[in-house]
Design an enzyme around this catalytic site. Structure first.
Site, PDB file in Angstrom:
ATOM      1  N   CYS A 114       0.882  -1.176   0.000  1.00 32.99           N
ATOM      2  CA  CYS A 114       0.000   0.000   0.000  1.00 32.99           C
ATOM      3  C   CYS A 114       0.913   1.218   0.000  1.00 32.99           C
ATOM      4  CB  CYS A 114      -0.951  -0.020   1.188  1.00 32.99           C
ATOM      5  SG  CYS A 114      -0.159   0.102   2.794  1.00 32.99           S
ATOM      6  N   LYS A 115       0.540   2.258   0.716  1.00 35.26           N
ATOM      7  CA  LYS A 115       1.375   3.463   0.717  1.00 35.26           C
ATOM      8  C   LYS A 115       2.567   3.286   1.649  1.00 35.26           C
ATOM      9  CE  LYS A 115       0.769   8.518   1.033  1.00 35.26           C
ATOM     10  NZ  LYS A 115       1.762   8.955   1.979  1.00 35.26           N
TER      11      LYS A 115
END
Lengths: 454, 454, 454, 454
Positions: free
Chosen positions: C414-415
Site C-alpha cells: 500500500c502506501k
C-alpha cells in the site's frame, strides 16, 4: 500540517507550534517551553526554527531555552543589537518540512517587528496565513509608544506602511495569527476572538479604515501605560533571559514560616477571587486574581521574593508558572494548606467590604461614600463611567495615594470587581481602612441601567 | 497521615512519601524527584526530611536534588565517607509533623544500611511501620555480596543480627515498607506482593526461619550478578550525583539524522515488544523492553550517547526517564515517527525469527536447532530448564560469544521472551545470523507440560 | 470567542465547539460527546445549539445524546425525513451568545447538506468564518456519489451551485472549517492542512477552478468505494442512533476466555503496528492499525462481537472509542496482558513475512514473488504503481479472493505498510499461506527511485 | 499482587482494588465505578469478584453497576433480604487469581457485616491482610446504633465477639484495610492514619482494650446522629440502587436561568470556601465545602433538584460526583462563569460576617454577641468548648431554630470554620440576619490558649 496556538493566560500572549512532515517551527515561544517539545514528540517532528515576531516587552521569551533543548535556529528582525540568534532581512525565506516561511519586516510596534508568511507548498505557491505578532491584532493594531512620545508619530507612520504596503497586499484570503488575544495591554481594544483573516480585518478593523494621516493622529492620541517591569523584559529579550531550567517550585510553608518570610520583606500574592480575598485574607497581601497576575509588575519588583496564597495546588502552580513568565524568578514559597491553615492557628485577618452597584448607588446618593475611584484603563474610562468617579489607573495608585482620602469611605470600581480588589488591597496596605470593592463593577452598573457619563 | 509508595518501574525501586500535619518526609527519593514536591503541594505539607536506607547501587538517588528544591535535611547511615547530608547514629529520633521516626542501624546489605521506624504519636508511642530498605523484603532479605566474596560471611552475619536482633524485635504487628518490589536484582526471590508485616514475614519468609549458621551458609552460596554500572551508582550515591535539573528531553530526529548519530557511535535502545522488534528493527539496535531497560547497564556505558526507538511519545518519555534514573544523562535523540518513519524511506531492516515452545521442541527433536541458550538468572535456571539448554546469563553474552556457534541455528530462551529478545539482539549485533527467539519462554514450555530438568 | 476543533482520529472527522459570552454551539458532534460538555464547563458556557452539516454516512453522530445531556436544540438541513431535531430553511439565522449563525443550504454531497456562516456581532455584521461540512474541504470538495450513479451528475451540478453561488460569494476573507481533514474517504484528495479560507481555496483548490461542465464531468468520473457499514450510519443519523450512555468498556479476558469467545464467532481486531502484528499474532485476527480502524467496516458486521488486542490499556481504550464512533456497540472484551499473555501460555501464533521494497524488487526480478497486490484506493493507484502490480482495493479483497493465487508467494503493498498488513491478515484468514507485506510501501519504493508506471 | 485503596472524599469511604495474576476483586466499590475498570485494564486483569463488607448506609454502593460492566460476582453477608448478589456463609472461600479470600461473618455494625481475609498462596497459606469494613477502623470500631436504641447492647455484644473471637484471633501480623478513614461518621474517633495492623490496633485502639462489659457500656453510651438520607441508602444498598450509567452532567446555566430554577424550588449548593462564601453569595444558597458535602443530606431531600456554585469546572465535577455518590441523581445545573457571572449582571448578594476567635472573645466579653452556637458533633463538644456556647449539632439546626435568637447577634463555631459556615447559611435562609462565622473555630481558639470547659 498541524497548527496549534498555545496561549499564556495572563498576558494573553499567543505562541504557535506548526509542524508538517516531521519538521516544525515555533512562533514566539513562552518561557516554560516544555510544551513545544511535547507537541513535537506527539506529532513526531523536530523543531527546526524559532521565529520571533519582535523583542517582546511584556513577557520573557523562551527562545534561547527552547533552542538549547531542541537545537532549533532562532530568527528575529533587523535593527536591534541582538545578543543571540540570527537576524532576518526583509523577504528571507525558510524551508520547514513541506512548508515555506517568508519573513517580512514591518517595523512600527518596535523597530524589529516582523511578520512570517506561511506557504503550503503541497498545494502551490500561494500563502494562506501570516503570523502578525504585535503588528496586527484581531480588531486592532500594535502600540507605537514604546520608543517614547517623540517617536510615536514616526513609528505609527512605519506601522501604516507595513500594514497597508505589505500585510494587506498579501490578499484577503490570508488567515492571521496574532501575538496577543483579548486582554493584552499590547494593543488598544483587541477583539474577543483570536482568529481572523486579512479580508475580515480589512472590513471590520477600524484601524485599517483610517487614512495615513488619521491613523497617525489616532495613534499619537492613544494613552497607554507602561508597567515598570517592561524595561527588564526588553533587556532580557534582547540579550537572552536567565535560564532556570524549569519553572520555580515554591516550597510549602507553615503559617509561622510564612509570617517570618513576610517580615523579611517577601511580597504576598493572593490569587483567590475577590469574594474570597475580601472575605478574609492575610494582612498586607495583594489580591491578584488569576487572569490579572501581570499587574504584579506595578507593585512588586522582579527581584523580590514572592509568596503565594491560593485555593489549591493547581492555583499555586498557576501562579508560579505565570509569574515566572513575566520574569519573577524568586517564587520562594506558598502557604501550605491555604488561608485555612492560617486562620486555624488564630492568626489575624483583614477584610474588604464588598458592595453591589445598587448599594454603591445608594451610598453615593446618601453621601455615605466620599470618593469613587475608577481604576480601569484610560480607554475603558472614556467609554463610560460614573459621574462622580475619579480616574486613577490601578498601576498609578501607589504614586497618587495622596489624592485618596484617609479615614473616609472610598469605593473602588473597575469592569467586574477583580482589578478593583487589587486596587483595594493596595489601599489597605497603604493604611486606608474604609475601602469598598464594587462586585460586578461597571458591567453590572450598566446592566442595571444606571447613569454613565463620558 | 498520608503514606504513598512511589514505584520506579525498571529497577522495582519503591520510595515513599509520608506526610502528617503539614510536614512530610521521603524515603529514598528517585532522581526525577518532582513527584514528591507535587505530592507535598497536594496535601499542603512541606518536606522536612529525606531518609536514605543505604547507599543504593542500582539507581541514582534523588536526595541532593530534592533537598535543594525543598530545603529538606538528608539523613543516612553510618560507616561511609559521605560527601553530603547528615549521618545518623543507631537510635536517632526525628520529629516530622505529628510523627516520630526512629533510625536503627542494620548493616549487612551495605555497611550503612538503616531502617526507619514510624511512630504515630497521635495514638500512643507504639510503632506501627518500618521502612526496611534493602535489609528486609517481602519474601526475601537483601544481598550481602557487594563488598566482595571475602566479606559475604561477615556481612551476612551482620544482617542476621539486624533482622533478628533489631527488626523482628519490634513485634509482629509492624507493617514493612521495603526498598524494592518483585523484579529487583537486590534480593533473591522477592514476592509479587509489596506489602507485608513483620508477623507475616516471620511466618512466610523462609530466610527468617533459618538459624544463624544456615542463614550465613545460604547467603554465601547465593550467586548474583553485578552489572558494571553499579560501580558508578555507588560513587554517585556517596558523593552526590550530577544534577541535571530535569529529565533528559531527547530531540526528535529524522531517519537521516538518526543514522548519522548511529554512525558516530550512539547506541540504539528499542523498547518495543519482542514481536515488534523481531518483526522489523533498525540493524544494530538493542531490544530492551520497558520493564527490562535496566539491562542496558550490561552493554551500554553510562557516558554513551543513547538513541530511543519507541511506539509513541509516551514510550520515548518512559525510556528517557528510566534510563536517566540509572545514570544515563546523554539521551540525545529519538526516531521521530518511530520505525515507520525509518522504513517509509526505504531504509534496511533486521528481523529475528520467532518461534513458540512447541516449535522449539520440534526443532530440538529434529536437530534443526543446534544450541539452546537459556539467558535467565542462576536461580531461575536452577529451578528448571530444558535438558539441552546451555546457561549463559544475558549480561555475560558479550564476554562468552565464542561459546555460541556461528552460522548455525541458535535458539534463545528466557522466562517469557523479553530478555531473550535482548539477548538475540546482542547476538545479531555480534554477527550471528540464525537466531531464534522463543516467545512465551520457559513459562509456556512449562504450561505445555514439556520436560524440564534441574 | 472560543473556537475549538475536535478531531476524531480514524474517520478524520472534525467537529467544532464554539462559545462566546456564556453560550456555545457544536457543529457535528461525535458520538462520545462528553468532551463538549467538559469544554462548556471549562469556558463557563451552556450549549444552546447543535448544528449538523448533513446526515453523515461515515460515523455515528452524537447530536441526540448531546442534546439530551445539554438541552441544546438540534438543527439540520432540509430534504430528508428526519426523526429528530429541527429543519432549517435556507437563510435561517440563530443567535448564540454574542454571535450570529446563518445557515445556507448547499445540497450536493447530500440533499440536506448545509453550511453555517459565523458572524461576530461585536465587530460588525460581516461574517468571518463558515463551517462547510462535506461541501468544501481544504483542497477538495465533497463526494457526490451517495445517491447512486444515476444521480451523480445532478448532485454535482447542485454542488457547483452551492460552491460558486453561495459559498464563494461570501468573500475571500472567510475562514473555512470543514467536516473532515486529511485521510477521510468523504472527498478525493484532501490537503494535509485543516485550515484555510475561501480566498486560499479559490486560488489553490483545483476543483474550484473548473467551469461547471468540467466540474460535473470530473465528479462523474471519480471512483469511490462505499463500505457496507455506511448504510447503517445513514439510517442511524436520520432516525437517531442507539444511545449507550457511555463508550463500551470491554472486559479484560484471560487467553482461555478469549479463545472461547473467538470460537463462538467474535472477531479479533489487533491494532498493533505492522511489524508487531507481522512478528506474532493470534491466528485469525485482523490487523487494523490505529489510524485505519475504520476499515473494520469492510470485513466486520456492525452487530458482531468484537475483541481487541493492543499493546496497552490506552490502545484498548482508543480502539473501543473509535470503533464505537463508527457504530460498533459490542466491543465485548480485550486480551488482558496483551499478546504476551497469549504466548506465555504456549498458544499458537501466526506470522506475516515482512520485506522492504528493495527485497521486493529483487523478488520480482528473480520471480520469487508471483503476484504483487496493490491495495490502495483508485486515485492512489492511478498516481503511480509498480508495473506488475495488480490493483485490488483492500475492501474488495474478500470478494475477489479467487484472483489471488493459492500456495504461491504473494506480496501486498500500500502506501506505507499499514493497510497492506490488514490486507495480508485477510489473506491469512482466507487460508493463503505465503503472503509478504511490504514495509514502507510505495512511499519507500518511490524514495528509492524504483520505477513506477501510471 | 497489586492492592490499591480508592478513597471517596466526602464520606471518607475507602474501597479497594486487588489484583494478582490477571484476576482481581473489589471491596465495596463506589457508585462511579469506572475507576476499577480502568485499574483492571492497567494491570491487565479481569474483575472476578465484588465483596461487600455490609449493607452500607452512608453512600450508594456501586456493586450492581460494576457487576454489569465487568461480569464480576457480588458477594455479601448473611442475614438480610438481599435483592441481588450471593450470600456468603461464615468461612466461605474464594479463589481470585493466585489469591485466596476467606469471608468471616462479624455482625455488630450491621447484621450482615463481614470481613474478608486475604491469603497470598504464593508464599504459603498464612493470611496477611483483612478487609474490615465498618467492623474495625484504625483507632476505633464501628457504630452499633443503626438498628435502634433497643438493639445497641445486643449488637455491641455481637461486635465484641467478632472483634475478639474472630478478627484478633488472626494474629498480630495482619494488615487491616478498613471501610472508612478519618472524617467518617461511621465510627466515633477514627485515626488520621488509614493503615494499621491487628497488632498495632491491639496495642493502640482503646476500644480493643475494654472488657466485654465495659465495651458494651461504652457503645450504649455513645451518641451518634443519623442523617435522614441514610434510610434511602439502606434501601438502595439492599435492593440495588438506580443505575444512571454515568455521573450526572449538570448543565451550565446563565444567571437568569439559574434564578428561574431556584424559584421553582431547586436547592443551591455552594462549595466555595467559607471566606469566599461569606464574602459574597447567592441569597438562599447553602455553603457545603468540598469535604463536607455529605452534610447536604441534612437539609436537601435526595429527590430535590440541585444547583451547584463552584470556583471552577473541577469544582462542579467534584460536587456532582460526590453528591451522586450519596444518592443525589438530579444535579441539574451549575452557574456558568461562577458567582462572578452572577454579580456582573448586578444581581443581589448575601454576606456572612466573619470573625476570628480573638474578636469573638472580645465580643463575648463586651456582650456584643448574645449567643454562641457550637455545631460540632457530641463527642467533639464534650472534648472541650467555650463556656457560654450552646450545643446544637449542625444537622439539628433546622429543627431547633426557635432556640436561636432572632434579630440579635449570634456567632456560630465549629472546629475550623467550615461546618459553621454551613450552619450560618442555614440560619440566613431561615431569616436570621446577624450571624457571625468564626474562622479558625475551636482549633484556633485552643491554639490561642483561650479557656475551654468540658
Amino acid at each position: 500540517m498541524y497548527i496549534q496556538a498555545v496561549k499564556s493566560e495572563i498576558v494573553s500572549h499567543i505562541s504557535y507550534f506548526v509542524a508538517a512532515k516531521a519538521e516544525a517551527f515555533v512562533i514566539d515561544p513562552r518561557r516554560d517551553c516544555g510544551i513545544y517539545l511535547e507537541m513535537a514528540q506527539q506529532v513526531g517532528a523536530k523543531i527546526a526554527y524559532i521565529f520571533e515576531t519582535h523583542r517582546n516587552e511584556d513577557y520573557v521569551i523562551g527562545s534561547v531555552e527552547l533552542s538549547k533543548l531542541s537545537g532549533a535556529k532562532i530568527i528575529h528582525g533587523p535593527g536591534l543589537a541582538w545578543k543571540y540568534g540570527e537576524t532576518l532581512i526583509d523577504g528571507s525565506e525558510y524551508k520547514v518540512g513541506s512548508m515555506k516561511v517568508k519573513a517580512i519586516h514591518t517595523p512600527g510596534h518596535s523597530p524589529d517587528s516582523s511578520c512570517y508568511v506561511l506557504y503550503d507548498n503541497e498545494t502551490g505557491d500561494t500563502p494562506f496565513a501570516v503570523f502578525t505578532g504585535d503588528t496586527l491584532f484581531v480588531g486592532d493594531v500594535g502600540r507605537t509608544d514604546f520608543l517614547g512620545s517623540n517617536n510615536i508619530a514616526r513609528m505609527s507612520d512605519l506601522l501604516y506602511d507595513g500594514l497597508h504596503g505589505k500585510l494587506l497586499a498579501l490578499g484577503d484570503g490570508i488567515i492571521i495569527y496574532p501575538g496577543h488575544g483579548a486582554g493584552s495591554v499590547c494593543g488598544g481594544s483587541l477583539a474577543e476572538r483570536d482568529i481572523s483573516t486579512l479580508g475580515a480585518e480589512r472590513q471590520m478593523n477600524t484601524m485599517l479604515n483610517l487614512d495615513r494621516e488619521a491613523f497617525v493622529k489616532f495613534k499619537v492620541g492613544e494613552r497607554h501605560e507602561i508597567p515598570p517591569y517592561f524595561k527588564t523584559m526588553e533587556k532580557y529579550n534582547l540579550e537572552g533571559p536567565p535560564i532556570l531550567g524549569q519553572t520555580p517550585k515554591p516550597r510549602g510553608l507553615k503559617p509561622s514560616e510564612f509570617k517570618a518570610m513576610m517580615e523579611k520583606g517577601a511580597k504576598v500574592v493572593d490569587i483567590r477571587s475577590p469574594p474570597g480575598f475580601g472575605g478574609a485574607h492575610i494582612p498586607g497581601s495583594y489580591n491578584l486574581t488569576t487572569n490579572r497576575l501581570n499587574n504584579a509588575g506595578w507593585v512588586i519588583p522582579l527581584d523580590a521574593e514572592v509568596l503565594i496564597v491560593a485555593e489549591d495546588a493547581a492555583g499555586v502552580e498557576f501562579a508560579s508558572r505565570n509569574l515566572f513568565r513575566i520574569g519573577y524568578d524568586k517564587i520562594v514559597g506558598y502557604l501550605a494548606g491555604g488561608v485555612e491553615a492560617w486562620y486555624k492557628e488564630g492568626n489575624p485577618l483583614s477584610k474588604i467590604d464588598m458592595i453591589t452597584p445598587s448599594i454603591l448607588k445608594t451610598m453615593i446618593e446618601t453621601g455615605e461614600v466620599v470618593e469613587v475611584i475608577d481604576v480601569r484603563r484610560y480607554n475603558e474610562y472614556d467609554e463610560g463611567h460614573i459621574q462622580s468617579a475619579k480616574h486613577i489607573y490601578l498601576g498609578r495608585i501607589p504614586d497618587r495615594l495622596e489624592e485618596i482620602p484617609k479615614d473616609k469611605p472610598v469605593a473602588v470600581i473597575c469592569k467586574t470587581g477583580s482589578r478593583s480588589s487589587f486596587a483595594a488591597s493596595i489601599l489597605l496596605r497603604a493604611g486606608r481602612t474604609r475601602v469598598y470593592n464594587t462586585l460586578g463593577g461597571m458591567d453590572a452598573w450598566k446592566k442595571l441601567g444606571y447613569k454613565i457619563v463620558f
